[in-house]
Design a protein around this motif. Structure first.
Motif, PDB file in Angstrom:
ATOM      1  N   TYR A  57      30.287  43.689  67.602  1.00 22.40           N
ATOM      2  CA  TYR A  57      29.053  44.371  68.009  1.00 22.40           C
ATOM      3  C   TYR A  57      27.848  43.839  67.243  1.00 22.40           C
ATOM      4  CZ  TYR A  57      25.631  48.196  68.216  1.00 22.40           C
ATOM      5  OH  TYR A  57      24.482  48.937  68.344  1.00 22.40           O
ATOM      6  N   ASN A  58      27.959  43.726  65.919  1.00 18.79           N
ATOM      7  CA  ASN A  58      26.817  43.277  65.125  1.00 18.79           C
ATOM      8  C   ASN A  58      27.183  42.232  64.078  1.00 18.79           C
ATOM      9  OD1 ASN A  58      28.235  44.867  63.289  1.00 18.79           O
ATOM     10  ND2 ASN A  58      26.793  46.576  63.409  1.00 18.79           N
ATOM     11  N   GLY A  59      28.460  41.808  64.048  1.00 24.78           N
ATOM     12  CA  GLY A  59      28.877  40.763  63.117  1.00 24.78           C
ATOM     13  C   GLY A  59      29.042  41.201  61.683  1.00 24.78           C
TER      14      GLY A  59
ATOM     15  N   LEU B 271      33.232  49.591  73.075  1.00 25.44           N
ATOM     16  CA  LEU B 271      33.287  49.915  74.495  1.00 25.44           C
ATOM     17  C   LEU B 271      32.037  49.361  75.171  1.00 25.44           C
ATOM     18  CD1 LEU B 271      34.486  51.487  76.955  1.00 25.44           C
ATOM     19  CD2 LEU B 271      33.193  53.472  76.144  1.00 25.44           C
ATOM     20  N   ILE B 272      32.208  48.538  76.200  1.00 26.10           N
ATOM     21  CA  ILE B 272      31.096  47.975  76.965  1.00 26.10           C
ATOM     22  C   ILE B 272      31.137  48.554  78.369  1.00 26.10           C
ATOM     23  CG2 ILE B 272      30.047  45.864  77.870  1.00 26.10           C
ATOM     24  CD1 ILE B 272      31.239  44.346  75.546  1.00 26.10           C
ATOM     25  N   GLU B 273      30.020  49.134  78.781  1.00 24.75           N
ATOM     26  CA  GLU B 273      29.899  49.729  80.109  1.00 24.75           C
ATOM     27  C   GLU B 273      28.728  49.085  80.851  1.00 24.75           C
ATOM     28  OE1 GLU B 273      30.987  54.330  79.465  1.00 24.75           O
ATOM     29  OE2 GLU B 273      29.521  53.519  78.041  1.00 24.75           O
ATOM     30  N   GLU B 274      28.814  49.098  82.167  1.00 20.99           N
ATOM     31  CA  GLU B 274      27.778  48.494  83.006  1.00 20.99           C
ATOM     32  C   GLU B 274      27.254  49.529  83.988  1.00 20.99           C
ATOM     33  OE1 GLU B 274      27.842  44.138  84.435  1.00 20.99           O
ATOM     34  OE2 GLU B 274      28.604  45.283  86.143  1.00 20.99           O
ATOM     35  N   ARG B 275      25.922  49.514  84.175  1.00 22.80           N
ATOM     36  CA  ARG B 275      25.300  50.478  85.089  1.00 22.80           C
ATOM     37  C   ARG B 275      25.450  50.006  86.535  1.00 22.80           C
ATOM     38  NH1 ARG B 275      21.181  54.133  84.123  1.00 22.80           N
ATOM     39  NH2 ARG B 275      20.582  53.054  82.193  1.00 22.80           N
TER      40      ARG B 275
ATOM     41  N   ASP C 224      27.717  53.691  66.817  1.00 21.41           N
ATOM     42  CA  ASP C 224      26.465  53.025  67.169  1.00 21.41           C
ATOM     43  C   ASP C 224      26.460  52.779  68.669  1.00 21.41           C
ATOM     44  OD1 ASP C 224      25.356  52.461  64.414  1.00 21.41           O
ATOM     45  OD2 ASP C 224      27.279  51.424  64.261  1.00 21.41           O
ATOM     46  N   CYS C 225      25.310  52.987  69.279  1.00 21.11           N
ATOM     47  CA  CYS C 225      25.185  52.793  70.727  1.00 21.11           C
ATOM     48  C   CYS C 225      23.887  52.047  71.008  1.00 21.11           C
ATOM     49  CB  CYS C 225      25.208  54.135  71.450  1.00 21.11           C
ATOM     50  SG  CYS C 225      25.203  53.981  73.261  1.00 21.11           S
ATOM     51  N   GLU C 226      23.963  51.066  71.901  1.00 20.57           N
ATOM     52  CA  GLU C 226      22.786  50.271  72.242  1.00 20.57           C
ATOM     53  C   GLU C 226      22.851  49.890  73.716  1.00 20.57           C
ATOM     54  OE1 GLU C 226      20.706  45.993  70.981  1.00 20.57           O
ATOM     55  OE2 GLU C 226      22.444  46.768  69.880  1.00 20.57           O
ATOM     56  N   ILE C 227      21.716  49.964  74.390  1.00 20.21           N
ATOM     57  CA  ILE C 227      21.617  49.542  75.787  1.00 20.21           C
ATOM     58  C   ILE C 227      20.995  48.158  75.823  1.00 20.21           C
ATOM     59  CG2 ILE C 227      20.580  50.006  78.035  1.00 20.21           C
ATOM     60  CD1 ILE C 227      20.762  52.964  77.423  1.00 20.21           C
TER      61      ILE C 227
ATOM     62  N   ARG D 150      25.700  49.002  78.382  1.00 21.33           N
ATOM     63  CA  ARG D 150      25.666  49.905  77.232  1.00 21.33           C
ATOM     64  C   ARG D 150      26.847  49.571  76.333  1.00 21.33           C
ATOM     65  NH1 ARG D 150      25.808  56.241  78.339  1.00 21.33           N
ATOM     66  NH2 ARG D 150      27.952  55.751  78.976  1.00 21.33           N
ATOM     67  N   VAL D 151      26.544  49.286  75.075  1.00 22.28           N
ATOM     68  CA  VAL D 151      27.577  48.908  74.110  1.00 22.28           C
ATOM     69  C   VAL D 151      27.690  50.008  73.063  1.00 22.28           C
ATOM     70  CG1 VAL D 151      28.370  47.158  72.475  1.00 22.28           C
ATOM     71  CG2 VAL D 151      27.003  46.474  74.453  1.00 22.28           C
ATOM     72  N   THR D 152      28.904  50.538  72.904  1.00 22.93           N
ATOM     73  CA  THR D 152      29.151  51.602  71.932  1.00 22.93           C
ATOM     74  C   THR D 152      30.235  51.144  70.968  1.00 22.93           C
ATOM     75  OG1 THR D 152      28.669  53.239  73.642  1.00 22.93           O
ATOM     76  CG2 THR D 152      29.705  54.034  71.622  1.00 22.93           C
ATOM     77  N   GLN D 153      29.970  51.320  69.678  1.00 15.51           N
ATOM     78  CA  GLN D 153      30.948  50.946  68.665  1.00 15.51           C
ATOM     79  C   GLN D 153      31.280  52.134  67.771  1.00 15.51           C
ATOM     80  OE1 GLN D 153      31.256  47.299  65.708  1.00 15.51           O
ATOM     81  NE2 GLN D 153      29.929  48.835  64.788  1.00 15.51           N
TER      82      GLN D 153
END
Length: 308
Positions: free
Chosen positions: A97-99, A108-112, A153-156, A161-164
């Motif tokens: 996610y952030n190295g 978890l990677i989700e797509e709209r 952590d969650c980021e769009i 949408r990527v959640t770690q």
């Protein structure tokens, strides 16, 4: 934020599925309130509530009644441990996610699509890490564990949408699982094999072998002298085994066999109890509802034959 990985066999997933069944039972009883379907639904609701209550109570007892042990003095078997999480020696585990270095992660990677989020990938690390207290360290195998990370952590990123969820270095961990001490060579080589290998090595240096055990000086080893050599080899094998055990002992916590829970948590143990206490209360309420329904059906004194 407390997040629980809903892996297969997770206790909370079990209760969630059981609740869906109980809601279906309530709906069935409401559809035919005077039929045999209502009786069956009330019985099924009562039985499932009793099973759910016993399951939640069992986990509560395992968490609350298992004393916290020290790594150096922990008994072999089911234990509770508390200490700081540490990475294994070597290269650190890096988050995709952030190295940044972590002990464990789930990304978890989700797509709209059509204004809804749909799962694209769900990646989880499988690498072991260490738990360290003031008496020693043990390895934690996350396979099959019910993990309760404290960091999310969650980021769009555009349409994704990527959640770690992750466990961090030096984070205080509570672990409930099967504790075993592995003893290196003693697990793979028996004393008989060790004696055989030692004698084979001694035979390669025949002059030294004769010097040590040829007591009559005839240049050969008689049966009595061979017995003395075997006894010396046995003593040497036992000494090597003790040294190997002391040097190569490794403590490992893994998933227990049977129905006992395997929990790795970065939150306080009392917070682990909360969802199971809630399920206990809910199953108790549903059991009482089922008993009340059965009592009401019994008072009617009849069963509608247009049952189902």
């Amino acid at each position: 934020m407390l997040t629980i990985r809903l892996a297969p066999g997770n206790r909370l997933r079990f209760h969630a599925l059981l609740l869906c069944f109980q809601i279906a039972c309530i709906a069935l009883a409401g559809w035919k309130p005077a039929g045999a379907s209502a009786w069956l639904a009330a019985l099924a609701l009562g039985l499932s509530s009793a099973i759910g209550w016993l399951r939640a109570l069992y986990i509560l007892r395992q968490i609350g009644d298992t004393p916290v042990s020290r790594v150096a003095s922990a008994a072999q078997g089911f234990v509770a441990l508390r200490g700081q999480g540490r990475p294994l020696s070597g290269l650190p585990l890096l988050s995709p996610y952030n190295g940044l270095p972590v002990l464990w992660y789930r990304v978890l990677i989700e797509e709209r699509r059509d204004d809804n989020w749909h799962e694209v990938s769900d990646e989880e690390s499988e690498a072991c890490f260490l738990l360290e207290d003031d008496t020693g360290t043990c390895a934690i195998d996350p396979a099959g564990a019910e993990l309760h990370p404290a960091h999310r952590d969650c980021e769009i990123r555009g349409d994704q949408r990527v959640t770690q969820w992750c466990l961090l270095d030096r984070e205080t961990l509570f672990v409930l699982g099967d504790f075993r001490t592995l003893h290196g060579e003693s697990l793979t080589r028996s004393e008989r094999e060790a004696v055989r290998d030692i004698l084979a090595d001694w035979k390669l240096d025949r002059p030294e072998l004769l010097r040590r055990f040829d007591t009559n000086g005839d240049g050969e080893l008689c049966e009595t002298e061979w017995e003395q050599a075997r006894a010396a080899a046995q003593q040497e094998a036992r000494r090597e085994r003790i040294e190997a055990d002391q040097a190569a002992s490794v403590h490992v916590v893994r998933k227990p066999t049977g129905s006992r829970p395997y929990i790795v948590s970065a939150v306080k143990p009392w917070r682990l109890n909360f969802p199971h206490r809630a399920w206990c209360g809910l199953h108790t309420a549903l059991f009482l509802l089922a008993c009340a329904g059965l009592a009401a059906l019994a008072r009617t004194g009849f069963i509608n034959r247009g049952l189902f």
